[in-house]
Scaffold this motif. Structure first.
Motif, short mmCIF file in Angstrom:
data_model
loop_
_atom_site.label_atom_id
_atom_site.label_comp_id
_atom_site.label_asym_id
_atom_site.label_seq_id
_atom_site.Cartn_x
_atom_site.Cartn_y
_atom_site.Cartn_z
N VAL A 65 162.74 61.42 57.56
CA VAL A 65 161.66 60.80 58.37
C VAL A 65 161.65 60.78 59.76
O VAL A 65 160.49 60.98 60.10
N PRO A 66 162.64 60.64 60.33
CA PRO A 66 162.50 60.64 61.90
C PRO A 66 162.01 62.02 62.36
O PRO A 66 161.32 62.31 63.48
N VAL A 67 162.56 63.20 61.69
CA VAL A 67 162.24 64.57 62.02
C VAL A 67 160.65 64.62 61.85
O VAL A 67 159.90 65.27 62.45
N LEU A 68 160.16 64.44 60.64
CA LEU A 68 158.78 64.41 60.31
C LEU A 68 157.89 63.54 61.00
O LEU A 68 156.87 64.06 61.61
N ALA A 69 158.51 62.47 61.37
CA ALA A 69 157.45 61.66 62.53
C ALA A 69 157.34 62.29 63.91
O ALA A 69 156.20 62.32 64.42
N LEU A 70 158.46 63.00 64.32
CA LEU A 70 158.30 63.75 65.62
C LEU A 70 157.30 64.95 65.45
O LEU A 70 156.38 65.38 66.11
N LYS A 71 157.48 65.62 64.20
CA LYS A 71 156.69 66.73 63.81
C LYS A 71 155.08 66.21 63.85
O LYS A 71 154.23 66.90 64.12
N ALA A 72 155.04 65.13 63.25
CA ALA A 72 153.50 64.59 63.01
C ALA A 72 153.00 64.19 64.79
O ALA A 72 151.71 64.21 64.52
N GLY A 73 153.74 63.82 65.67
CA GLY A 73 153.37 63.46 66.94
C GLY A 73 153.77 62.17 67.42
O GLY A 73 153.26 61.73 68.46
N ALA A 74 154.65 61.49 66.64
CA ALA A 74 155.24 60.23 67.16
C ALA A 74 156.05 60.48 68.28
O ALA A 74 156.81 61.83 68.48
N ASP A 75 156.27 59.48 69.28
CA ASP A 75 157.09 59.48 70.22
C ASP A 75 158.48 58.66 70.32
O ASP A 75 159.67 59.13 70.54
N GLN A 76 158.31 57.51 69.80
CA GLN A 76 159.53 56.51 69.97
C GLN A 76 159.54 56.26 68.39
O GLN A 76 158.71 55.72 67.65
N LEU A 77 160.70 56.21 67.83
CA LEU A 77 161.20 56.10 66.42
C LEU A 77 161.71 54.57 66.45
O LEU A 77 163.00 54.45 66.87
N LEU A 78 161.00 53.79 65.52
CA LEU A 78 161.54 52.18 65.84
C LEU A 78 162.55 52.05 64.49
O LEU A 78 162.02 52.16 63.28
N MET A 79 163.55 51.63 64.87
CA MET A 79 164.57 50.97 63.79
C MET A 79 164.84 51.91 62.62
O MET A 79 164.55 51.20 61.42
N PRO A 80 165.23 53.13 62.52
CA PRO A 80 165.64 53.60 61.49
C PRO A 80 166.80 52.84 60.69
O PRO A 80 167.60 52.41 61.38
N PRO A 81 166.70 53.07 59.41
CA PRO A 81 167.89 52.32 58.51
C PRO A 81 169.22 52.74 58.96
O PRO A 81 170.16 51.86 58.53
N ASP A 82 169.46 53.99 59.48
CA ASP A 82 170.82 54.35 59.67
C ASP A 82 170.77 54.94 60.96
O ASP A 82 170.19 56.23 60.94
#
Length: 606
Positions: A343-360
């Protein structure tokens, strides 16, 4: 591959870092260090290791009210979640870019405590002051109304739908400005507001009164006003959410993956206008939604993970250049299709900058580092997001002054002028929906009053309303009945028969699927009406309750249960305040036919 990752990490960790930012006290966000934004961002980025850069992409919670001396329970919670015991160690271990405060993580108690915590976390972030060490961007969900984190004495304004009922961009801006000032005083920079979602589905379980209303123009006007209040007035970072629009869903993205079936034309007409206006107003951050919008991206991926939506629509079509922050990555909607490492990798590839509260957090951090090591993500792509985050921190004044003045925070939060503004903004939002029998305003005279129904432990809503009647010389019985049993319903109805008037508070009485599965609130109101004495029903959250309460002739909507809202209610019942709010949504009948019970813009007064 694991060996490659370790080697890459070890190499970048050896980069030398120099030059410490001066540890001075807080100053306005407009105060900038010499060299300007571009110079500071470029110089800082040049001195950061890859792990430090990746750490900047993450914002998460920590447990404890003190950065270095949390309670034993909070130490254990941090150890379980992050492998270290104190909030300061979490920041240092993961090179975090941001922290999000919550009550449940014990971050929010008093202005002095919050400001002291913020300073402690900033010292942990800056460390020895070398250029690779960057101050934190601290956030919280201070939407006001039913979603607020800062406890009293903080100014507690009505939420978005109440402001929609008041129809005043000036009031919306004032609420945002004062909220932003109080947050900035205690070291919080991002309020995660305003809500730009247009709530066109009355059954929406996750947005509802958090939205300004069902009209895109109204929502756009008030969203833009709050962006200006937060940013221009208070120097805080407004965060318009949830892109591309979470208002037309009956599914809660905390528990499942909603699908928005708007056509592209409907999205342009309904959902897009508030975000367009926010961008025109200069909003510095936009939060993504964990929703599927097939008309924008037929892949089935949630918007948070969609390059088509984040890069194509948000950045390409709408022209947004600020920081894209994901909604919390521990929510079920974004975890259904992919694992927590993807999920965090795909969010960055999508164009997100700040990744909020991953479960781990460790798993998420390592997944991003691995993606860079394998070439799935380039370091240049990481740098793009870090640049945006650093630029935002610069504009917040954090390059020069990450610390706040604790004594000034104590004086600012809950200042008398702020609390006076709360009442001034709240009063015009109260909406009288029905007064069919002309019961209101109450005629002068001493009476016995039963106040019952839904009660908030934090705001003591039943007791607050009861106290208002007592202060006006009524003989009052206060009987909270949030989700009453059949026995309590019968006892309360018997009490109503012994009183001249009953005031009953409801909260999402329409939601018999989740909030009130036994329909106890509906049955309580029916029993009170059956007692044969006058009854005033007050919806203290969603105004839609009236559609599920047959026989009610006197009905008001407050949209929130703050003390200011309850005070305005009592004054209106006694004729000391004329209700001026107008419905910012349409209330349809409960049979699903679409028949309008009370139209958008409806409201009565006296």
């Amino acid at each position: 591959m694991k060996a490659q990752l370790v080697t890459a990490t070890a190499l970048v960790a050896t980069l030398a870092t120099t030059l410490a930012p001066p540890p001075v006290q807080a100053s306005p966000a407009a105060e900038r260090p010499p060299g300007g934004e571009h110079g500071w961002v470029t110089s800082t980025l040049r001195h950061m290791s890859l792990p430090q850069k990746v750490g900047q992409l993450f914002a998460t919670y920590v447990y404890g009210g003190d950065a270095t001396e949390p309670t034993a329970a909070d130490r254990a919670a941090n150890r379980a979640a992050f492998g270290v015991e104190t909030p300061a160690e979490v920041v240092d271990q993961f090179h975090l870019g941001g922290i999000c405060y919550f009550s449940w993580s014990h971050n929010l108690d008093s202005p002095r405590q919050i400001a002291t915590l913020s300073n402690g976390l900033q010292r942990a972030a800056v460390g020895d002051g070398t250029k690779g060490r960057v101050p934190l961007l601290i956030s919280t969900d201070q939407e006001q109304g039913v979603v607020l984190r800062m406890p009293a004495p903080a100014a507690q304004f009505p939420g978005s739908m109440a402001l929609g009922a008041g129809r005043s961009p000036q009031a919306a801006r004032e609420a945002a400005e004062i909220t932003g000032r109080e947050l900035r005083a205690v070291g919080i920079h991002q309020p995660y507001a305003p809500i730009a979602d247009v709530n066109v589905d009355p059954g929406n379980p996750v947005i509802g009164v958090r939205s300004f209303g069902a009209d895109p123009t109204l929502v756009a006007d008030l969203t833009a006003a709050q962006v200006a209040g937060f940013q221009d007035g208070a120097g805080a970072t407004a965060v318009a959410k949830h892109f591309p629009g979470h208002g037309d869903t009956a599914t809660d993205s905390h528990t499942d993956l909603p699908v928005i079936d708007h056509t592209r034309q409907e999205w342009d007409r309904i959902d897009a206008p508030p975000f367009r206006r926010a961008i025109d107003a200069g909003v510095e951050s936009i939060m993504t939604a964990h929703i599927v919008v097939p008309a924008l991206d037929p892949s089935g991926d949630p918007a948070t993970l969609s390059p088509t939506i984040l890069t194509g629509v948000l950045r390409g079509e709408l022209g947004f250049r600020g920081v894209v922050v994901t909604d919390a990555l521990n929510m079920a909607a974004v975890r259904r299709k992919y694992g927590d490492d993807r999920v965090p990798v795909l969010a960055l590839k999508a164009g997100a900058d700040q990744l909020l509260m991953p479960p781990d957090l460790r798993l998420a951090r390592d997944a991003v580092l691995r993606a860079v090591a394998t070439g799935e993500l380039t370091e240049r792509r990481v740098d793009e997001s870090v640049r945006r985050i650093l630029a935002l921190k610069y504009r917040q004044g954090l390059a020069r002054s990450p610390l706040v003045d604790v004594e000034q925070a104590v004086r600012t939060v809950g200042a008398p002028a702020h609390l006076a503004a709360v009442a001034r903004v709240t009063d015009p939002t109260l909406t009288a929906v029905r007064n069919d029998a002309g019961l209101l305003p109450l005629r002068p005279g001493r009476r016995s009053v039963l106040v019952t129904g839904w009660n908030s432990a934090a705001f003591a809503t039943v007791e607050t309303v009861a106290g208002g009647f007592t202060a006006r010389d009524a003989r009052v019985t206060a009987r909270p009945a949030t989700l009453p049993s059949d026995k309590v319903i019968a006892e309360t109805a018997a009490l109503a028969a012994e009183h001249d008037l009953t005031v009953v508070l409801t909260n999402k009485a329409w939601d018999t699927a989740v909030t009130d599965p036994r329909g106890t609130q509906q049955r309580l109101v029916a029993a009170l009406l059956g007692a044969g004495r006058p009854v005033v029903v007050v919806a203290v959250r969603d105004p839609y309750d009236i559609a599920y309460l047959p026989g009610v002739s006197t009905y008001l909507a407050t949209y929130s249960y703050t003390r200011a809202a309850m005070d305005a209610l009592v004054r209106a019942l006694h004729g000391e305040l004329s209700p001026r709010g107008r419905l910012p949504v349409t209330i349809a009948t409960a049979d699903g036919s679409g028949t309008v019970l009370h139209p958008y813009g409806h409201g009565t007064s006296w």
